[in-house]
Design a protein around this motif. Structure first.
Motif, short mmCIF file in Angstrom:
data_model
loop_
_atom_site.label_atom_id
_atom_site.label_comp_id
_atom_site.label_asym_id
_atom_site.label_seq_id
_atom_site.Cartn_x
_atom_site.Cartn_y
_atom_site.Cartn_z
N ASN A 1 39.58 1.14 13.77
CA ASN A 1 39.79 -0.14 14.45
C ASN A 1 39.50 -1.31 13.50
OD1 ASN A 1 40.52 -1.58 16.76
ND2 ASN A 1 38.40 -1.81 17.43
N GLU A 2 39.70 -1.10 12.20
CA GLU A 2 39.29 -2.10 11.22
C GLU A 2 40.05 -3.42 11.37
OE1 GLU A 2 40.08 0.99 10.53
OE2 GLU A 2 38.18 1.88 9.86
N LYS A 3 41.35 -3.33 11.71
CA LYS A 3 42.14 -4.56 11.79
C LYS A 3 41.66 -5.47 12.92
CE LYS A 3 46.45 -2.90 9.72
NZ LYS A 3 47.91 -2.71 9.93
N ASN A 4 41.36 -4.89 14.07
CA ASN A 4 40.88 -5.70 15.19
C ASN A 4 39.49 -6.26 14.90
OD1 ASN A 4 43.19 -5.32 16.74
ND2 ASN A 4 42.39 -3.47 17.70
N VAL A 5 38.65 -5.45 14.27
CA VAL A 5 37.32 -5.93 13.90
C VAL A 5 37.43 -7.09 12.92
CG1 VAL A 5 35.19 -5.32 12.69
CG2 VAL A 5 36.15 -3.75 14.36
N ARG A 6 38.34 -6.95 11.92
CA ARG A 6 38.52 -8.03 10.94
C ARG A 6 38.99 -9.32 11.62
NH1 ARG A 6 39.61 -7.92 5.58
NH2 ARG A 6 37.97 -6.35 5.66
N MET A 7 39.92 -9.19 12.56
CA MET A 7 40.42 -10.38 13.24
C MET A 7 39.31 -11.08 14.03
SD MET A 7 43.19 -10.72 16.30
CE MET A 7 41.90 -10.17 17.42
N LEU A 8 38.50 -10.31 14.73
CA LEU A 8 37.42 -10.90 15.51
C LEU A 8 36.32 -11.47 14.61
CD1 LEU A 8 37.17 -8.22 18.34
CD2 LEU A 8 38.09 -10.53 18.53
N MET A 9 36.07 -10.82 13.49
CA MET A 9 35.09 -11.35 12.54
C MET A 9 35.57 -12.66 11.93
SD MET A 9 32.29 -9.55 12.32
CE MET A 9 31.59 -9.74 10.68
N ASP A 10 36.86 -12.75 11.62
CA ASP A 10 37.42 -14.01 11.13
C ASP A 10 37.29 -15.10 12.18
OD1 ASP A 10 38.13 -12.95 8.71
OD2 ASP A 10 40.22 -12.57 9.25
N LYS A 11 37.59 -14.73 13.43
CA LYS A 11 37.56 -15.70 14.52
C LYS A 11 36.16 -16.25 14.76
CE LYS A 11 39.85 -17.76 17.84
NZ LYS A 11 40.99 -18.66 17.54
N SER A 12 35.16 -15.41 14.60
CA SER A 12 33.77 -15.79 14.92
C SER A 12 32.99 -16.23 13.69
CB SER A 12 33.05 -14.61 15.59
OG SER A 12 33.08 -13.46 14.76
N PHE A 13 33.67 -16.47 12.58
CA PHE A 13 32.99 -16.82 11.32
C PHE A 13 32.11 -18.06 11.46
CE2 PHE A 13 33.33 -19.19 7.20
CZ PHE A 13 32.40 -18.43 6.52
N SER A 14 32.63 -19.09 12.12
CA SER A 14 31.89 -20.36 12.19
C SER A 14 30.58 -20.21 12.96
CB SER A 14 32.76 -21.44 12.83
OG SER A 14 33.14 -21.07 14.14
#
Length: 385
Positions: free
Chosen positions: A311-324
């Protein structure tokens, strides 16, 4: 007699509006959407979400007007038209993850939480790296090796051109009038904050030196460097500029305001939090249309997604989204154990590399391993000789 209905409409981060329905609640969601679009002067397609008390007031898609009442809070989520059909779909920025919400469990969460920005970034689907250029709120590069002096206002450039000509032909230095000096300092300040809000002393030196190198007529008489006065003025200008940015809500500056100092300490100079040399995105603002509440909901979804396999792609997307929101937590210096509990995905090898690139805009593996390969090559030659 029909009772009017008052609604709070969230249009984006730090942007909300009150809507009054004089004729009461419409019978359909479509009628309510049209009324909100009319009163808020909204263009384009969007859907409405309401705070669902059954799910800790998380925002859910509004399917019936019976779900809301007087003084309810709704959120506007802009939509973009699908290329396959005419039905609107939520826009999900895939430029950072290489994949939209591909799993059924995640698609609903992304649909409810991710707010579309008016523009769409296009990157190849195979690219899963973080791209700062995809967000206007993120800085895209570190402090340059050679500082480039920007073009100033048209009249300022004319005066400087005349001054440079006089300097070359007669050796005459220009004494800038107040208006010209303000134009120069404003232009330099705007260029500097593209990279740093808190430049170092050496970077002030570099900026002032670049100014007198490009415009030699601005060199100062009696100054050893020829620009010490410009350097001092630039420091003062940046101080005023930071005050302006703080009033506008710039997070990197607001984190150092007096109200964020420990209790009983009213000195603005106490424990000033600044980026380190390599940190480009030290304390970025939240993505457009997002707030702490929505990003906290993203974090909760991430706790479930990180437990799934492949599930790396979804995790990466959510990590990018929550970076701030994650950076805002880091700056407050939390306990490592607590932080690991809240962000377990960050302690994966691939996410360590991704987080490094989010902060510095530089790939971790390719940068440092290339240097190690270079060093090892030199050592091999030394031993061979």
């Amino acid at each position: 007699m029909t009772t009017s209905i008052r609604l709070r409409i969230i249009l984006g981060e730090n942007n909300s509006q009150r809507v009054i329905l004089q004729d009461g609640m419409p019978t359909s969601v479509d009628d309510l959407t049209k009324e909100i679009a009319n009163q808020c002067n909204l263009q384009g397609n969007f859907r409405l979400q309401f705070m669902d008390p059954d799910f800790d007031n998380d925002f859910m898609n509004l399917m019936s007007t019976s779900e809301i009442q007087d003084k309810s809070t709704l959120k506007v989520v802009f939509l973009t038209a699908s290329s396959d059909n005419d039905s609107p779909i939520p826009h999900v920025d895939t430029s950072r993850s290489g994949s939209a919400c591909s799993s059924p469990a995640l698609s609903i969460s992304c649909d409810a939480l991710i707010l579309s920005s008016p523009s769409t970034s296009t990157h190849s689907e195979s690219s899963a790296s973080f791209s700062p250029e995809s967000s206007s709120s993120m800085k895209s590069s570190a402090w340059p090796a050679v500082f480039t002096v920007p073009r100033f206002t048209y009249d300022a450039e004319l005066k400087l051109e005349q001054g440079n000509t006089a300097f070359k032909t007669q050796g005459t230095l220009l004494s800038p009038d107040p208006k010209l000096k303000i134009s120069i300092l404003d232009g330099l300040a705007e260029e500097i904050v593209k990279y740093k809000v808190y430049p170092s002393d050496a970077e002030y030196d570099q900026s002032a030196a670049a100014l007198v190198q490009k415009h030699p007529c601005l060199k100062e008489r009696g100054s050893v460097t020829g620009y010490s006065g410009w350097k001092a003025s630039l420091k003062y200008k940046l101080g005023n500029y930071r005050t302006k940015l703080r009033n506008l809500g710039c997070t990197e500056v607001a984190v150092n305001s007096v109200k964020h100092k420990p209790g009983g300490i009213s000195s603005p100079a106490y424990n000033v939090k600044k980026p380190r040399k390599a940190e480009v995105n030290y304390c970025p603002p939240h993505p457009q249309g997002e707030m702490e509440e929505t990003l906290e909901a993203v974090r909760k979804i991430l706790l479930n997604e990180v437990k799934k396999k492949n599930n790396e792609k979804n995790v990466r997307m959510l990590m990018d989204k929550s970076f701030s929101i994650r950076r805002h937590e880091v700056i407050k210096e939390p306990l490592i154990a607590d932080f690991k509990t809240r962000w377990p995905a960050l302690f994966r090898t691939e996410e360590v590399c991704a987080e490094f690139e989010r902060i510095t805009t530089i790939p971790l593996v390719s940068t440092f391993f290339a240097k190690l390969d270079g060093y090892s090559g030199k050592l091999m030659k030394m031993f061979a000789n």
